[in-house]
Design an enzyme around this catalytic site. Structure first.
Site, PDB file in Angstrom:
ATOM      1  N   THR A 175       0.849  -1.192   0.000  1.00  0.00           N
ATOM      2  CA  THR A 175       0.000   0.000   0.000  1.00  0.00           C
ATOM      3  C   THR A 175       0.887   1.247   0.000  1.00  0.00           C
ATOM      4  OG1 THR A 175      -0.117  -0.172   2.402  1.00  0.00           O
ATOM      5  CG2 THR A 175      -1.968  -1.093   1.158  1.00  0.00           C
ATOM      6  N   TYR A 176       0.250   2.404  -0.131  1.00  0.00           N
ATOM      7  CA  TYR A 176       0.966   3.683  -0.255  1.00  0.00           C
ATOM      8  C   TYR A 176       1.945   3.868   0.899  1.00  0.00           C
ATOM      9  CZ  TYR A 176       1.665   8.606  -1.406  1.00  0.00           C
ATOM     10  OH  TYR A 176       2.225   9.812  -1.758  1.00  0.00           O
ATOM     11  N   MET A 177       3.175   4.287   0.557  1.00  0.00           N
ATOM     12  CA  MET A 177       4.267   4.246   1.544  1.00  0.00           C
ATOM     13  C   MET A 177       4.486   5.564   2.279  1.00  0.00           C
ATOM     14  SD  MET A 177       5.208   4.645  -1.671  1.00  0.00           S
ATOM     15  CE  MET A 177       5.498   6.290  -2.245  1.00  0.00           C
TER      16      MET A 177
END
Length: 473
Positions: free
Chosen positions: A217-219
């Site tokens: 997922t978005y970091m």
């Protein structure tokens, strides 16, 4: 949107992982552009410009060309400089103690001298950092302490092996450890630094590649929460270790920070089922970082680890030694993952440390007794991991800024790397002293943390953007 002023309806599409399910859901669940978030981002950018464009020229004329000041950068440099000042002010103290190698029931173990003639042996925590001498520091006076020098320690090492070594007490202290929450941007950077030796910038670059390939997922997030889908996937993976490794109730993690970006999840493997690291076409650093994220996420949904600390007190003549061990009653989450430490001496807490039965009044054999010298150590220099942790704990900066800050302070010549340690340069001392003397607010951690809170108030629509900027200027 402001520039084009489109006549057709416009919606914003939001997703936090590049998977088919997430993109389809984003196409079904549009939202409008959040003007408050836009204003907060603009205000943050203008603050950075006001600081950088007005203070940096001061540094060029006063210290050296090509230097820069910044809202978060200057505070980060000050933290490193302050730590170095503490190290310079530090005075080392020396103490000696004894390490015994003992044996009972064919099991060898170590014990350390803790008291002599009823008085406690002085250790590192009893010394004053500023003088290198014993400090009373609110504890019992020095009359209750014995400070061993080399001569006394060597004499004891020669005398005590002839004494009878008797166990006088043995106690067991059960304790429980909980898994760490799933990764946020800063905790991922810290663990990648500790365990994989990656700098903050490199960790983000590898994480970006994993995100773009649809594996995580978005970091960029400071949320530790997981979606219901992610919790189910993590519990499914935990079941691989056995049914007892899946707790009856899912674990839910709440953010300590009031301003965490809850719209994002924590960093986790993407999708409704977490792919095992060995099942993906990854190698090298990408595989190692994905494996770290997979293990941390799965462990966050596993039960507590139940362990027992065993402590034995052993007497030899007028000397008292202490041996300690540990046994793991139920591994729990440590079957999957153990969090790293900033202390290089700290052992990972995932192994038994066995002591023999050591029943009170039983005797043990002394196989070796060594006098050991110790010197008190100055406070450790920051690493990228511990500096990111310090900034986050004080509420300074945001997830997206930490990697670039670590990069900037190195490229601008404020710090250099010595191994993993960040060592401030003379330039850093000069700049920090100048800012402390003339623009103290800029390098005051409390002032900078309050700025972050005020920017978050703008994001929530609780504060006017323009009024705040005028007040700051």
């Amino acid at each position: 949107l402001q520039e084009l002023k489109p006549k057709v309806p416009v919606r914003r599409m939001v997703f936090h992982e590049i998977t088919q399910t997430a993109i389809r859901r984003a196409l079904d669940e549009f939202r409008d552009v959040d003007e408050n978030l836009v204003k907060a981002q603009e205000a943050r950018r203008i603050l950075d410009r006001l600081t950088g464009y007005t203070v940096s020229p001061l540094l060029w004329t006063s210290i050296a060309p090509r230097l820069s000041a910044g809202r978060v950068q200057s505070v980060a440099v000050k933290l490193v400089v302050d730590r170095e000042r503490e190290r310079r002010a530090f005075r080392s103290g020396t103490w000696w103690d004894l390490k015994a190698t003992l044996e009972q029931a064919r099991i060898r173990f170590e014990a350390r001298l803790v008291a002599l003639g009823g008085k406690r042996i002085a250790t590192g925590k009893d010394f004053d950092r500023a003088t290198g001498r014993l400090s009373t520091d609110g504890r019992k006076g020095q009359d209750d302490l014995v400070l061993l020098d080399e001569k006394a320690a060597t004499a004891l090492a020669a005398r005590l092996p002839r004494e009878t070594w008797t166990v006088v007490d043995r106690r067991e202290e059960p304790f429980t450890t909980r898994p760490a929450p799933p990764f946020t941007t800063s905790t991922l950077q810290q663990e990648a630094n500790r365990k994989l030796g990656m700098g903050a910038r490199e960790a983000m670059r590898v994480a970006q590649a994993l995100y773009e390939q649809g594996y995580i997922t978005y970091m960029r997030t400071d949320s530790v929460s997981l979606s219901e889908q992610a919790i189910a996937a993590a519990r499914e993976c935990a079941a691989q270790f056995g049914d007892e490794y899946v707790p009856a109730q899912p674990r839910r993690y709440a953010n300590k920070s009031a301003n965490a970006q809850e719209a994002h999840e924590a960093i986790r493997p993407a999708g409704e089922h977490f792919a095992h690291p060995d099942d993906l076409p990854l190698d090298g650093r990408e595989k190692r970082l994905y494996e770290l994220i997979w293990k941390r996420t799965v462990a966050s949904q596993m039960p507590d680890s139940k362990q027992v600390r065993v402590v034995a007190e052993i007497e030899a003549g007028d000397a008292q030694f202490r041996a300690s061990g540990k046994r793991i009653e139920f591994a729990g989450f440590i079957r999957a993952y153990v969090e790293g430490s900033d202390d290089p001496e700290a052992a990972l807490d995932d192994k038994d440390d066995v002591l023999p039965p050591l029943a009170p009044r039983s005797t043990v054999d002394c196989r070796a007794l060594d006098a050991e010298r110790h010197d008190t150590q100055p406070p450790a220099r920051f690493t990228e991991a511990s500096l990111v942790k310090a900034l986050e704990e004080q509420g300074i900066g945001r997830p997206s800024t930490y990697a670039s800050i670590m990069d900037t302070i190195q490229h601008r010549g404020y710090v250099r790397l010595d191994g993993k340690a960040l060592v401030p340069t003379f330039t850093a001392f000069a700049v920090t002293s100048l800012l402390e003397e003339h623009i103290g607010d800029l390098v005051d951690t409390g002032f900078t943390a309050r700025m972050e809170e005020q920017l978050d108030e703008i994001a929530r629509g609780e504060r006017d953007q323009l009024a705040y900027l005028k007040e700051f200027y």
